[in-house]
Motif scaffolding. Sequence first.
Motif, mmCIF file in Angstrom:
data_model
loop_
_atom_site.group_PDB
_atom_site.id
_atom_site.type_symbol
_atom_site.label_atom_id
_atom_site.label_comp_id
_atom_site.label_asym_id
_atom_site.label_seq_id
_atom_site.Cartn_x
_atom_site.Cartn_y
_atom_site.Cartn_z
ATOM 1 N N LEU A 1 23.220 1.228 -6.864
ATOM 2 C CA LEU A 1 22.138 1.122 -5.887
ATOM 3 C C LEU A 1 21.160 0.027 -6.274
ATOM 4 C CD1 LEU A 1 21.314 4.866 -5.127
ATOM 5 C CD2 LEU A 1 21.882 3.132 -3.417
ATOM 6 N N ARG A 2 20.841 -0.044 -7.570
ATOM 7 C CA ARG A 2 19.838 -1.019 -8.031
ATOM 8 C C ARG A 2 20.335 -2.464 -7.922
ATOM 9 N NH1 ARG A 2 18.931 3.267 -12.262
ATOM 10 N NH2 ARG A 2 16.896 4.161 -11.728
ATOM 11 N N ALA A 3 21.626 -2.685 -8.181
ATOM 12 C CA ALA A 3 22.122 -4.068 -8.298
ATOM 13 C C ALA A 3 23.021 -4.523 -7.156
ATOM 14 C CB ALA A 3 22.877 -4.230 -9.622
ATOM 15 N N ALA A 4 23.591 -3.576 -6.390
ATOM 16 C CA ALA A 4 24.576 -3.969 -5.376
ATOM 17 C C ALA A 4 24.177 -3.578 -3.961
ATOM 18 C CB ALA A 4 25.938 -3.357 -5.699
ATOM 19 N N GLY A 5 23.003 -2.999 -3.787
ATOM 20 C CA GLY A 5 22.546 -2.664 -2.438
ATOM 21 C C GLY A 5 22.305 -3.914 -1.619
ATOM 22 N N THR A 6 22.158 -3.748 -0.307
ATOM 23 C CA THR A 6 21.928 -4.930 0.539
ATOM 24 C C THR A 6 20.595 -5.592 0.224
ATOM 25 O OG1 THR A 6 21.207 -3.389 2.261
ATOM 26 C CG2 THR A 6 23.410 -4.331 2.487
ATOM 27 N N GLY A 7 19.659 -4.839 -0.393
ATOM 28 C CA GLY A 7 18.388 -5.434 -0.791
ATOM 29 C C GLY A 7 18.513 -6.354 -1.988
ATOM 30 N N SER A 8 19.499 -6.086 -2.842
ATOM 31 C CA SER A 8 19.703 -6.903 -4.052
ATOM 32 C C SER A 8 20.705 -8.032 -3.841
ATOM 33 C CB SER A 8 20.197 -6.014 -5.205
ATOM 34 O OG SER A 8 19.269 -4.997 -5.480
ATOM 35 N N MET A 9 21.543 -7.887 -2.832
ATOM 36 C CA MET A 9 22.627 -8.854 -2.602
ATOM 37 C C MET A 9 22.073 -10.168 -2.038
ATOM 38 S SD MET A 9 25.611 -8.356 0.229
ATOM 39 C CE MET A 9 26.705 -9.706 0.685
ATOM 40 N N THR A 10 22.596 -11.281 -2.530
ATOM 41 C CA THR A 10 22.288 -12.582 -1.921
ATOM 42 C C THR A 10 22.936 -12.618 -0.542
ATOM 43 O OG1 THR A 10 22.303 -13.637 -4.089
ATOM 44 C CG2 THR A 10 22.508 -15.083 -2.160
ATOM 45 N N PRO A 11 22.162 -12.778 0.536
ATOM 46 C CA PRO A 11 22.767 -12.751 1.875
ATOM 47 C C PRO A 11 23.787 -13.882 2.044
ATOM 48 C CG PRO A 11 20.342 -12.827 2.000
ATOM 49 C CD PRO A 11 20.720 -13.024 0.567
ATOM 50 N N LEU A 12 24.837 -13.581 2.793
ATOM 51 C CA LEU A 12 25.923 -14.553 2.976
ATOM 52 C C LEU A 12 26.014 -15.074 4.416
ATOM 53 C CD1 LEU A 12 28.699 -12.806 0.834
ATOM 54 C CD2 LEU A 12 27.476 -14.914 0.275
#
Length: 268
Positions: free
Chosen positions: A190-201
């Motif tokens: 949740l901390r590292a792979a959520g959509t909030g943490s992901m670099t948008p593509l």
Amino acid sequence: MSGHSLARLAVTSAGHGEPVIVIHGFTGSAAAMAPLVDRLDGYRCVAVDLVGHGRSPSPADLAPYSVEAMAASVAVLAAGMGGEPCHVVGYSMGGRVALALADAHRDACRSLTLISTTAGISNAPERAQRREADETLADRIDAGGITRFVNDWVALPMWDTLRARLSAAEWQASIRQRTQSNPVGLANSLRAAGTGSMTPLWDRLDGIEVPTLVLCGALDAKFVAIGREMADLLPHSELAVLDGIGHAVHLEDPDACATAIHRHLTAH
């Protein structure tokens, strides 16, 4: 595998033929994708357990959990499957990993199938808000344990259509599968792979040249809209919206899901 941020992924293989890598969503595992894998006859399906899920490791370090790091781990796996590009099928979080794989490791992908997937959150304030919400959820896993978290998670409205389609026994089995993951792994995911943490593509989609099937359930209005937007930007894509089902397309109607994917794989 090399690199400090790569995890050695547990996999489950079935069948023979062209390789298809199948990637589950958050709280899932290779086992959760079995209803789809069982229906993809004529292919060698390799279903992965992403880091923090199923039988894969759950390190304390957050680096291996980023979408980019998970994509790199899948790329190493793909490279060990005979050297030919693989068909890649990803659901929800697994679809985001598949998209990052196609963007950063283009030689790994022969085709993409993105089930109930987004390319991230392009709006920076919305992204920060989501990151904060995911951090709060992760803290709840740390504080209350995995069983309470999973029970709260499956009570969200997005799972209503899945609950309606499964028998009571199937629903309980899906909850059991989710609670078997490591709480440290799910919290870190949740901390590292959520959509909030992901670099948008979103601004990268027009450069992803592999044939792509964007698949969603008609009752999942949010992801139908996102899917339509993605399909408009991906140069070689097709959008398929399956009637009468919601977010968990592969579990709510595995036959229709497998049929759509079979058609896509056969064409490419």
